[in-house]
Design a protein around this motif. Structure first.
Motif, PDB file in Angstrom:
ATOM      1  N   VAL A 185      38.012 -13.313  14.516  1.00  0.00           N
ATOM      2  CA  VAL A 185      38.168 -11.973  15.265  1.00  0.00           C
ATOM      3  C   VAL A 185      37.046 -11.759  16.357  1.00  0.00           C
ATOM      4  O   VAL A 185      37.303 -11.448  17.543  1.00  0.00           O
ATOM      5  CB  VAL A 185      38.665 -10.918  14.594  1.00  0.00           C
ATOM      6  CG1 VAL A 185      38.523  -9.646  15.515  1.00  0.00           C
ATOM      7  CG2 VAL A 185      40.040 -10.889  13.880  1.00  0.00           C
ATOM      8  N   VAL A 186      35.853 -12.075  15.874  1.00  0.00           N
ATOM      9  CA  VAL A 186      34.814 -11.789  16.885  1.00  0.00           C
ATOM     10  C   VAL A 186      34.940 -12.875  18.044  1.00  0.00           C
ATOM     11  O   VAL A 186      34.485 -12.638  19.034  1.00  0.00           O
ATOM     12  CB  VAL A 186      33.151 -11.971  16.143  1.00  0.00           C
ATOM     13  CG1 VAL A 186      32.166 -12.154  17.027  1.00  0.00           C
ATOM     14  CG2 VAL A 186      33.087 -10.665  15.076  1.00  0.00           C
ATOM     15  N   GLY A 187      35.101 -14.033  17.558  1.00  0.00           N
ATOM     16  CA  GLY A 187      35.484 -15.133  18.489  1.00  0.00           C
ATOM     17  C   GLY A 187      36.464 -14.678  19.550  1.00  0.00           C
ATOM     18  O   GLY A 187      36.478 -15.438  20.625  1.00  0.00           O
ATOM     19  N   PHE A 188      37.300 -13.721  19.188  1.00  0.00           N
ATOM     20  CA  PHE A 188      38.255 -13.395  20.328  1.00  0.00           C
ATOM     21  C   PHE A 188      37.740 -12.584  21.193  1.00  0.00           C
ATOM     22  O   PHE A 188      38.350 -11.969  22.291  1.00  0.00           O
ATOM     23  CB  PHE A 188      39.512 -12.875  19.817  1.00  0.00           C
ATOM     24  CG  PHE A 188      40.454 -13.614  18.656  1.00  0.00           C
ATOM     25  CD1 PHE A 188      40.270 -15.024  18.981  1.00  0.00           C
ATOM     26  CD2 PHE A 188      41.131 -12.896  17.727  1.00  0.00           C
ATOM     27  CE1 PHE A 188      40.922 -15.611  18.076  1.00  0.00           C
ATOM     28  CE2 PHE A 188      41.870 -13.786  16.876  1.00  0.00           C
ATOM     29  CZ  PHE A 188      42.012 -15.146  17.048  1.00  0.00           C
ATOM     30  N   GLY A 189      36.640 -12.275  21.018  1.00  0.00           N
ATOM     31  CA  GLY A 189      35.704 -11.162  22.051  1.00  0.00           C
ATOM     32  C   GLY A 189      35.528  -9.664  21.310  1.00  0.00           C
ATOM     33  O   GLY A 189      35.262  -8.775  22.241  1.00  0.00           O
ATOM     34  N   VAL A 190      35.967  -9.433  20.287  1.00  0.00           N
ATOM     35  CA  VAL A 190      35.927  -8.117  19.597  1.00  0.00           C
ATOM     36  C   VAL A 190      34.702  -7.635  19.322  1.00  0.00           C
ATOM     37  O   VAL A 190      33.691  -8.682  18.734  1.00  0.00           O
ATOM     38  CB  VAL A 190      36.766  -8.033  18.373  1.00  0.00           C
ATOM     39  CG1 VAL A 190      36.707  -6.474  17.818  1.00  0.00           C
ATOM     40  CG2 VAL A 190      38.287  -8.124  18.867  1.00  0.00           C
ATOM     41  N   LYS A 191      33.995  -6.481  19.639  1.00  0.00           N
ATOM     42  CA  LYS A 191      32.840  -6.222  19.534  1.00  0.00           C
ATOM     43  C   LYS A 191      32.315  -5.215  18.388  1.00  0.00           C
ATOM     44  O   LYS A 191      31.403  -5.146  18.050  1.00  0.00           O
ATOM     45  CB  LYS A 191      32.098  -5.585  20.808  1.00  0.00           C
ATOM     46  CG  LYS A 191      32.127  -6.629  21.994  1.00  0.00           C
ATOM     47  CD  LYS A 191      31.148  -7.608  21.724  1.00  0.00           C
ATOM     48  CE  LYS A 191      30.922  -8.605  22.995  1.00  0.00           C
ATOM     49  NZ  LYS A 191      30.186  -9.843  22.627  1.00  0.00           N
ATOM     50  N   THR A 192      33.369  -4.839  17.630  1.00  0.00           N
ATOM     51  CA  THR A 192      33.131  -4.229  16.293  1.00  0.00           C
ATOM     52  C   THR A 192      34.155  -4.219  15.366  1.00  0.00           C
ATOM     53  O   THR A 192      35.126  -4.166  15.611  1.00  0.00           O
ATOM     54  CB  THR A 192      33.174  -2.507  16.708  1.00  0.00           C
ATOM     55  OG1 THR A 192      32.493  -2.023  17.796  1.00  0.00           O
ATOM     56  CG2 THR A 192      32.860  -1.649  15.724  1.00  0.00           C
ATOM     57  N   VAL A 193      33.384  -4.937  14.305  1.00  0.00           N
ATOM     58  CA  VAL A 193      34.915  -5.251  13.182  1.00  0.00           C
ATOM     59  C   VAL A 193      34.063  -4.620  11.865  1.00  0.00           C
ATOM     60  O   VAL A 193      32.799  -4.575  11.558  1.00  0.00           O
ATOM     61  CB  VAL A 193      34.881  -6.678  13.207  1.00  0.00           C
ATOM     62  CG1 VAL A 193      35.396  -7.358  14.349  1.00  0.00           C
ATOM     63  CG2 VAL A 193      33.383  -7.556  12.821  1.00  0.00           C
ATOM     64  N   GLN A 194      34.877  -4.961  10.604  1.00  0.00           N
ATOM     65  CA  GLN A 194      34.324  -4.370   9.529  1.00  0.00           C
ATOM     66  C   GLN A 194      34.789  -5.476   8.406  1.00  0.00           C
ATOM     67  O   GLN A 194      35.945  -5.831   8.522  1.00  0.00           O
ATOM     68  CB  GLN A 194      34.730  -3.169   9.002  1.00  0.00           C
ATOM     69  CG  GLN A 194      34.414  -2.707   7.728  1.00  0.00           C
ATOM     70  CD  GLN A 194      35.080  -1.170   7.230  1.00  0.00           C
ATOM     71  OE1 GLN A 194      35.534  -1.015   6.244  1.00  0.00           O
ATOM     72  NE2 GLN A 194      34.996  -0.230   8.359  1.00  0.00           N
ATOM     73  N   LEU A 195      33.862  -6.119   7.430  1.00  0.00           N
ATOM     74  CA  LEU A 195      34.356  -6.604   6.418  1.00  0.00           C
ATOM     75  C   LEU A 195      34.687  -5.563   5.301  1.00  0.00           C
ATOM     76  O   LEU A 195      33.795  -5.101   4.890  1.00  0.00           O
ATOM     77  CB  LEU A 195      33.360  -7.636   5.897  1.00  0.00           C
ATOM     78  CG  LEU A 195      33.482  -8.531   4.661  1.00  0.00           C
ATOM     79  CD1 LEU A 195      34.636  -9.428   5.078  1.00  0.00           C
ATOM     80  CD2 LEU A 195      32.258  -9.237   4.313  1.00  0.00           C
ATOM     81  N   ARG A 196      35.835  -5.880   4.695  1.00  0.00           N
ATOM     82  CA  ARG A 196      36.303  -5.113   3.748  1.00  0.00           C
ATOM     83  C   ARG A 196      36.725  -5.842   2.500  1.00  0.00           C
ATOM     84  O   ARG A 196      37.946  -6.324   2.454  1.00  0.00           O
ATOM     85  CB  ARG A 196      37.277  -3.845   3.930  1.00  0.00           C
ATOM     86  CG  ARG A 196      37.520  -3.024   2.890  1.00  0.00           C
ATOM     87  CD  ARG A 196      38.293  -1.854   3.088  1.00  0.00           C
ATOM     88  NE  ARG A 196      39.684  -1.985   3.899  1.00  0.00           N
ATOM     89  CZ  ARG A 196      40.724  -1.156   4.190  1.00  0.00           C
ATOM     90  NH1 ARG A 196      40.109   0.014   4.540  1.00  0.00           N
ATOM     91  NH2 ARG A 196      41.772  -1.659   4.337  1.00  0.00           N
ATOM     92  N   ARG A 197      35.979  -6.272   1.621  1.00  0.00           N
ATOM     93  CA  ARG A 197      36.359  -7.202   0.632  1.00  0.00           C
ATOM     94  C   ARG A 197      36.543  -6.170  -0.903  1.00  0.00           C
ATOM     95  O   ARG A 197      35.542  -5.529  -1.258  1.00  0.00           O
ATOM     96  CB  ARG A 197      35.527  -8.184   0.184  1.00  0.00           C
ATOM     97  CG  ARG A 197      35.424  -9.378   1.197  1.00  0.00           C
ATOM     98  CD  ARG A 197      34.419 -10.462   1.074  1.00  0.00           C
ATOM     99  NE  ARG A 197      35.068 -11.228  -0.241  1.00  0.00           N
ATOM    100  CZ  ARG A 197      35.923 -12.322   0.099  1.00  0.00           C
ATOM    101  NH1 ARG A 197      36.402 -12.650   1.381  1.00  0.00           N
ATOM    102  NH2 ARG A 197      36.347 -12.887  -0.757  1.00  0.00           N
ATOM    103  N   LYS A 198      37.420  -6.158  -1.446  1.00  0.00           N
ATOM    104  CA  LYS A 198      37.838  -5.302  -2.467  1.00  0.00           C
ATOM    105  C   LYS A 198      37.871  -6.278  -3.801  1.00  0.00           C
ATOM    106  O   LYS A 198      38.058  -5.666  -5.072  1.00  0.00           O
ATOM    107  CB  LYS A 198      39.210  -4.325  -2.326  1.00  0.00           C
ATOM    108  CG  LYS A 198      39.010  -3.682  -1.174  1.00  0.00           C
ATOM    109  CD  LYS A 198      37.975  -2.451  -1.460  1.00  0.00           C
ATOM    110  CE  LYS A 198      37.972  -1.227  -0.442  1.00  0.00           C
ATOM    111  NZ  LYS A 198      36.929  -0.337  -0.596  1.00  0.00           N
ATOM    112  N   SER A 199      37.602  -7.434  -3.725  1.00  0.00           N
ATOM    113  CA  SER A 199      37.880  -8.393  -4.799  1.00  0.00           C
ATOM    114  C   SER A 199      36.651  -8.334  -5.772  1.00  0.00           C
ATOM    115  O   SER A 199      35.442  -7.932  -5.226  1.00  0.00           O
ATOM    116  CB  SER A 199      38.079  -9.727  -4.450  1.00  0.00           C
ATOM    117  OG  SER A 199      37.190 -10.081  -3.857  1.00  0.00           O
TER     118      SER A 199
END
Length: 367
Positions: A185-199
């Motif tokens: 998704v960052v490769g699509f040009g999005v500048k703000t993301v969150q990693l949410r791992r619940k495992s």
């Protein structure tokens, strides 16, 4: 025009109080068009012989009614301890301690906000934000001045310096399940993301995932937040972490601030907004706006009407993020509230063409 003014058709107060009911109706009429609640609440100024689960019993000092209070709480009733400029709600095993102005009409205001569908702790916050005569000053007298809102007592000390502030309008904010998704998704040009791992994955694997996310964020000049796992995020040099309300009591906020890490906090209503503001975060998330299946929510969906109220109260105070059930179809309505950021999950991760979905969502912020 308010949908309902049926307050006289039911027992609002014990003992019955016509003047309070009339005051509550006057206030309710100026709060805007809120669907009426069907919750069986009643405000008791004198303890009833048989309290029920909808009763809120107002007393001056809980210690003077120790055994009675315990019995009332066991029966599912709530107790509001109100004296001078303090009010504490005892309900469901929690204590909501507020300090602020108690207007002469605060009980009537509490009834009006309960009728608007606010949970007791949020209705009490709004009742303490109320000022006598507010209903005469505007067609819409809903509290919107943050300086009138109460303070929360009993919280840990806030840091001397606020967390670094995020941009006021963060735009599209995908919340993603893996480092692979973050890279994509960052490769699509999005500048703000969150990693949410619940495992419950091994610690070393989690650290590798977080390190990958931090690396791609630096490579693309993107702001990557890590959900919950603040220690690993701090060690990896992450841009930010996102925490729930319960996490502020266990996370080392001082270490995060010292490391220059941005802090985002979840909220689900006015009381939690005040608690989040106390810790001076980088942004506040408001949700869930709509029903969501990505996680179990502690509250019912907030809806657009409440989101608009939160934005009006907090605009310019702290950056805001709307979250919960948001997709391309509802995004225009969400942004129409004035919020500058929308977090999405399934709108990206379950899209047939994630790149096209991201592009369409991003265009929604430019219209």
């Amino acid at each position: 025009m308010t949908q309902t003014l049926t307050l006289k058709d039911r027992d609002l107060f014990w003992p019955p109080a016509d003047e309070l009911t009339e005051a509550a109706e006057r206030i309710r009429a100026r709060l805007g068009d809120w669907p009426p609640t069907h919750a069986p609440w009643r405000i008791c100024l004198t303890a009833p012989d048989e309290p029920n689960g909808g009763d809120l019993i107002v007393i001056a000092d809980a210690q003077q009614h120790g055994e009675q209070v315990a019995r009332w709480l066991v029966r599912g009733a709530g107790v509001i301890e109100a004296a001078e400029d303090k009010a504490t709600l005892h309900l469901g095993g929690e204590k909501y301690r507020l300090e602020g102005h108690l207007a002469e009409d605060w009980v009537a205001a509490l009834a009006a906000f309960l009728d608007c569908g606010f949970d007791p702790h949020d209705a009490l916050v709004l009742a303490l934000a109320w000022r006598d005569g507010d209903e005469t000053r505007a067609d819409d007298a809903f509290p919107a001045d943050l300086s009138h809102f109460p303070r929360l007592a009993g919280l840990p000390d806030a840091l001397a310096q606020a967390f670094p502030r995020c941009p006021d309008r963060l735009g599209l904010y995908p919340v993603l399940p893996t480092a692979e998704w973050v890279e994509r998704v960052v490769g699509f040009g999005v500048k703000t993301v969150q990693l949410r791992r619940k495992s419950s994955e091994p610690a070393e694997e989690l650290k590798r995932e977080i390190a990958r996310c931090v690396a791609v964020g630096r490579q693309h000049d993107a702001q990557v937040f890590i959900n919950d796992h603040w220690q690993a995020a701090l060690e990896a040099g992450a841009y930010g972490v996102h925490l729930g309300q319960e996490d502020v009591h266990t996370a080392d906020l001082a270490a995060l601030a010292a490391g220059g890490v941005r802090l985002g906090l979840s909220t689900h209503g006015f009381y939690e907004i005040l608690r989040a503001l106390h810790f001076r975060p980088s942004y506040i998330a408001l949700g869930a706006v709509f029903p969501t299946t990505t996680k179990v929510m502690p509250t019912a969906p907030q809806g657009l009407r409440r989101l608009a109220r939160y934005v009006r109260l907090l605009d310019g105070v702290v950056p805001l993020v709307a979250i919960g059930g948001i997709d391309l179809q509802v995004l225009p309505d969400v942004l129409a509230t004035g919020v500058g950021c929308a977090a999405v999950v399934r709108a990206v991760t379950e899209a047939a063409d994630p790149a096209a979905a991201v592009s369409a969502l991003q265009q929604g912020f430019t219209r």
